[in-house]
Design a protein around this motif. Structure first.
Motif, PDB file in Angstrom:
ATOM      1  N   GLY A  10      -8.285   0.243   1.139  1.00 55.50           N
ATOM      2  CA  GLY A  10      -7.122  -0.588   1.444  1.00 55.50           C
ATOM      3  C   GLY A  10      -7.492  -2.056   1.572  1.00 55.50           C
ATOM      4  O   GLY A  10      -6.792  -2.937   1.067  1.00 55.50           O
ATOM      5  N   HIS A  11      -8.606  -2.330   2.231  1.00 63.26           N
ATOM      6  CA  HIS A  11      -9.064  -3.710   2.401  1.00 63.26           C
ATOM      7  C   HIS A  11      -9.362  -4.357   1.045  1.00 63.26           C
ATOM      8  O   HIS A  11      -8.958  -5.494   0.779  1.00 63.26           O
ATOM      9  N   LYS A  12     -10.054  -3.633   0.177  1.00 65.71           N
ATOM     10  CA  LYS A  12     -10.370  -4.177  -1.153  1.00 65.71           C
ATOM     11  C   LYS A  12      -9.103  -4.408  -1.969  1.00 65.71           C
ATOM     12  O   LYS A  12      -8.990  -5.403  -2.691  1.00 65.71           O
ATOM     13  N   LEU A  13      -8.133  -3.494  -1.865  1.00 62.91           N
ATOM     14  CA  LEU A  13      -6.890  -3.657  -2.608  1.00 62.91           C
ATOM     15  C   LEU A  13      -6.099  -4.867  -2.128  1.00 62.91           C
ATOM     16  O   LEU A  13      -5.473  -5.573  -2.925  1.00 62.91           O
ATOM     17  N   LEU A  14      -6.137  -5.126  -0.820  1.00 60.68           N
ATOM     18  CA  LEU A  14      -5.427  -6.282  -0.287  1.00 60.68           C
ATOM     19  C   LEU A  14      -6.053  -7.603  -0.718  1.00 60.68           C
ATOM     20  O   LEU A  14      -5.398  -8.647  -0.684  1.00 60.68           O
ATOM     21  N   GLN A  15      -7.307  -7.571  -1.127  1.00 63.78           N
ATOM     22  CA  GLN A  15      -7.998  -8.788  -1.567  1.00 63.78           C
ATOM     23  C   GLN A  15      -7.658  -9.180  -3.006  1.00 63.78           C
ATOM     24  O   GLN A  15      -7.947 -10.291  -3.428  1.00 63.78           O
ATOM     25  N   ILE A  16      -7.045  -8.284  -3.745  1.00 56.06           N
ATOM     26  CA  ILE A  16      -6.705  -8.558  -5.143  1.00 56.06           C
ATOM     27  C   ILE A  16      -5.562  -9.571  -5.191  1.00 56.06           C
ATOM     28  O   ILE A  16      -4.547  -9.398  -4.532  1.00 56.06           O
ATOM     29  N   ARG A  17      -5.754 -10.606  -5.958  1.00 48.15           N
ATOM     30  CA  ARG A  17      -4.716 -11.635  -6.143  1.00 48.15           C
ATOM     31  C   ARG A  17      -3.888 -11.254  -7.367  1.00 48.15           C
ATOM     32  O   ARG A  17      -4.367 -11.292  -8.496  1.00 48.15           O
ATOM     33  N   LEU A  18      -2.652 -10.882  -7.127  1.00 46.35           N
ATOM     34  CA  LEU A  18      -1.774 -10.464  -8.207  1.00 46.35           C
ATOM     35  C   LEU A  18      -0.828 -11.590  -8.596  1.00 46.35           C
ATOM     36  O   LEU A  18      -0.357 -12.334  -7.739  1.00 46.35           O
ATOM     37  N   GLU A  19      -0.561 -11.672  -9.869  1.00 53.52           N
ATOM     38  CA  GLU A  19       0.469 -12.574 -10.358  1.00 53.52           C
ATOM     39  C   GLU A  19       1.812 -11.881 -10.137  1.00 53.52           C
ATOM     40  O   GLU A  19       1.883 -10.644 -10.099  1.00 53.52           O
ATOM     41  N   PRO A  20       2.885 -12.636  -9.986  1.00 53.82           N
ATOM     42  CA  PRO A  20       4.209 -12.005  -9.834  1.00 53.82           C
ATOM     43  C   PRO A  20       4.481 -11.037 -10.979  1.00 53.82           C
ATOM     44  O   PRO A  20       4.219 -11.340 -12.138  1.00 53.82           O
ATOM     45  N   GLY A  21       4.933  -9.863 -10.632  1.00 56.36           N
ATOM     46  CA  GLY A  21       5.240  -8.839 -11.627  1.00 56.36           C
ATOM     47  C   GLY A  21       4.118  -7.849 -11.883  1.00 56.36           C
ATOM     48  O   GLY A  21       4.307  -6.862 -12.565  1.00 56.36           O
ATOM     49  N   GLN A  22       2.933  -8.085 -11.339  1.00 57.39           N
ATOM     50  CA  GLN A  22       1.798  -7.192 -11.564  1.00 57.39           C
ATOM     51  C   GLN A  22       1.698  -6.087 -10.517  1.00 57.39           C
ATOM     52  O   GLN A  22       0.830  -5.231 -10.629  1.00 57.39           O
ATOM     53  N   GLU A  23       2.567  -6.090  -9.538  1.00 54.99           N
ATOM     54  CA  GLU A  23       2.470  -5.131  -8.438  1.00 54.99           C
ATOM     55  C   GLU A  23       2.496  -3.693  -8.926  1.00 54.99           C
ATOM     56  O   GLU A  23       1.710  -2.859  -8.487  1.00 54.99           O
ATOM     57  N   MET A  24       3.398  -3.404  -9.855  1.00 55.41           N
ATOM     58  CA  MET A  24       3.533  -2.035 -10.337  1.00 55.41           C
ATOM     59  C   MET A  24       2.296  -1.615 -11.126  1.00 55.41           C
ATOM     60  O   MET A  24       1.906  -0.457 -11.091  1.00 55.41           O
ATOM     61  N   PHE A  55      -2.360   5.527   4.056  1.00 54.00           N
ATOM     62  CA  PHE A  55      -2.566   4.743   2.844  1.00 54.00           C
ATOM     63  C   PHE A  55      -1.247   4.563   2.093  1.00 54.00           C
ATOM     64  O   PHE A  55      -0.883   3.447   1.712  1.00 54.00           O
ATOM     65  N   LEU A  56      -0.516   5.657   1.873  1.00 51.39           N
ATOM     66  CA  LEU A  56       0.757   5.571   1.163  1.00 51.39           C
ATOM     67  C   LEU A  56       1.774   4.748   1.932  1.00 51.39           C
ATOM     68  O   LEU A  56       2.526   3.968   1.351  1.00 51.39           O
ATOM     69  N   LYS A  57       1.781   4.899   3.248  1.00 50.79           N
ATOM     70  CA  LYS A  57       2.706   4.127   4.078  1.00 50.79           C
ATOM     71  C   LYS A  57       2.462   2.637   3.897  1.00 50.79           C
ATOM     72  O   LYS A  57       3.389   1.875   3.605  1.00 50.79           O
ATOM     73  N   ILE A  58       1.227   2.208   4.035  1.00 53.13           N
ATOM     74  CA  ILE A  58       0.898   0.790   3.912  1.00 53.13           C
ATOM     75  C   ILE A  58       1.177   0.296   2.499  1.00 53.13           C
ATOM     76  O   ILE A  58       1.758  -0.774   2.299  1.00 53.13           O
ATOM     77  N   LEU A  59       0.787   1.077   1.498  1.00 47.67           N
ATOM     78  CA  LEU A  59       0.993   0.690   0.106  1.00 47.67           C
ATOM     79  C   LEU A  59       2.474   0.478  -0.191  1.00 47.67           C
ATOM     80  O   LEU A  59       2.874  -0.571  -0.706  1.00 47.67           O
ATOM     81  N   PHE A  60       3.310   1.447   0.149  1.00 44.20           N
ATOM     82  CA  PHE A  60       4.723   1.340  -0.184  1.00 44.20           C
ATOM     83  C   PHE A  60       5.456   0.326   0.686  1.00 44.20           C
ATOM     84  O   PHE A  60       6.379  -0.341   0.208  1.00 44.20           O
ATOM     85  N   GLN A  61       5.071   0.175   1.928  1.00 45.01           N
ATOM     86  CA  GLN A  61       5.692  -0.856   2.760  1.00 45.01           C
ATOM     87  C   GLN A  61       5.351  -2.248   2.224  1.00 45.01           C
ATOM     88  O   GLN A  61       6.202  -3.128   2.178  1.00 45.01           O
ATOM     89  N   GLU A  62       4.113  -2.425   1.814  1.00 41.24           N
ATOM     90  CA  GLU A  62       3.690  -3.710   1.251  1.00 41.24           C
ATOM     91  C   GLU A  62       4.431  -3.989  -0.064  1.00 41.24           C
ATOM     92  O   GLU A  62       4.885  -5.108  -0.306  1.00 41.24           O
ATOM     93  N   SER A 106      10.811   8.406   7.378  1.00 39.64           N
ATOM     94  CA  SER A 106      10.147   8.110   8.654  1.00 39.64           C
ATOM     95  C   SER A 106       9.447   6.753   8.658  1.00 39.64           C
ATOM     96  O   SER A 106       9.250   6.163   9.716  1.00 39.64           O
ATOM     97  N   ILE A 107       9.089   6.241   7.481  1.00 42.45           N
ATOM     98  CA  ILE A 107       8.434   4.926   7.431  1.00 42.45           C
ATOM     99  C   ILE A 107       9.428   3.824   7.053  1.00 42.45           C
ATOM    100  O   ILE A 107       9.036   2.706   6.739  1.00 42.45           O
ATOM    101  N   GLY A 108      10.701   4.146   7.066  1.00 39.35           N
ATOM    102  CA  GLY A 108      11.732   3.147   6.821  1.00 39.35           C
ATOM    103  C   GLY A 108      12.028   2.877   5.355  1.00 39.35           C
ATOM    104  O   GLY A 108      12.652   1.882   5.030  1.00 39.35           O
ATOM    105  N   LEU A 109      11.602   3.772   4.473  1.00 37.55           N
ATOM    106  CA  LEU A 109      11.814   3.576   3.041  1.00 37.55           C
ATOM    107  C   LEU A 109      12.590   4.738   2.417  1.00 37.55           C
ATOM    108  O   LEU A 109      12.377   5.086   1.255  1.00 37.55           O
ATOM    109  N   GLY A 110      13.474   5.319   3.184  1.00 38.29           N
ATOM    110  CA  GLY A 110      14.240   6.462   2.704  1.00 38.29           C
ATOM    111  C   GLY A 110      15.074   6.169   1.468  1.00 38.29           C
ATOM    112  O   GLY A 110      15.373   7.073   0.692  1.00 38.29           O
ATOM    113  N   ASP A 111      15.437   4.892   1.257  1.00 39.05           N
ATOM    114  CA  ASP A 111      16.244   4.535   0.101  1.00 39.05           C
ATOM    115  C   ASP A 111      15.575   4.890  -1.225  1.00 39.05           C
ATOM    116  O   ASP A 111      16.259   5.192  -2.199  1.00 39.05           O
ATOM    117  N   ILE A 112      14.241   4.861  -1.255  1.00 36.47           N
ATOM    118  CA  ILE A 112      13.567   5.139  -2.528  1.00 36.47           C
ATOM    119  C   ILE A 112      13.556   6.626  -2.874  1.00 36.47           C
ATOM    120  O   ILE A 112      13.110   7.003  -3.947  1.00 36.47           O
TER     121      ILE A 112
END
Length: 128
Positions: A10-24, A55-62, A106-112
Motif C-alpha cells: 500500500g505504501h509503495k502504491l501511494l508513492q506512484i505519481r499518476l497523471e489524471p485518468g491513469q487511476e483505473m 487493502f481493498l477498503k483503502i484502495l477503493f476509498q482512495e 460497510s465502507i461507505g461505497l455501497g453505490d458501486i
C-alpha cells in the motif's frame, strides 16, 4: 509484487505519481497481477483476510476520493472490465454477492454495488 506485506504494498502504491485518468490503469494492473500470480493470490484475493479487506477498503476509498463516485462507478460498470472485477464483484453465488454488497456498503461505497444488487434481486425473484 515483491513487498513483504500489504502495508508495504500500500505504501509503495501511494508513492506512484499518476497523471489524471491513469487511476483505473493502476487498478487493472493490481487486479491482473493478483489473478496471474498464484504465489500472491492469498495476499490479495483467495481468502478474505483482514489485511485483504483493509487493502481493498483503502484502495477503493482512495479511488472514490480521487475520481469521484460517479466516474469510479462508470469505470467499474464498463463491460470490457467485467471479467477483471469478477472476484471483487462476484456473480457466481448469492452468498458471495451479498458479501461484496455488504463489504462495500460497510465502507461507505455501497453505490458501486448497485448493478450487483439488481442482479441479486433478479435471481431471487427467479428462484421463488
Amino acid at each position: 509484487m515483491s513487498t513483504l506485506n500489504f502495508e508495504e504494498a500500500g505504501h509503495k502504491l501511494l508513492q506512484i505519481r499518476l497523471e489524471p485518468g491513469q487511476e483505473m490503469e493502476l487498478c487493472v494492473m493490481i487486479l491482473e497481477c493478483c489473478a496471474e500470480e498464484k504465489t500472491y493470490r492469498p495476499f490479495y484475493e483467495e481468502d478474505t483476510t483482514s489485511s485483504s479487506r483493509i487493502f481493498l477498503k483503502i484502495l477503493f476509498q482512495e479511488l472514490s476520493e480521487q475520481m469521484g463516485m460517479r466516474a469510479l462507478n462508470e469505470k467499474l460498470q464498463d463491460p470490457t472490465m467485467e471479467e477483471t472485477f469478477e472476484s471483487i464483484f462476484p456473480k457466481d453465488h448469492p452468498k458471495n454477492m451479498r458479501f461484496s454488497i455488504d463489504f462495500f456498503t460497510s465502507i461507505g461505497l455501497g453505490d458501486i454495488t448497485e448493478k450487483l444488487r439488481q442482479l441479486l434481486i433478479k435471481r431471487q425473484r427467479i428462484n421463488r
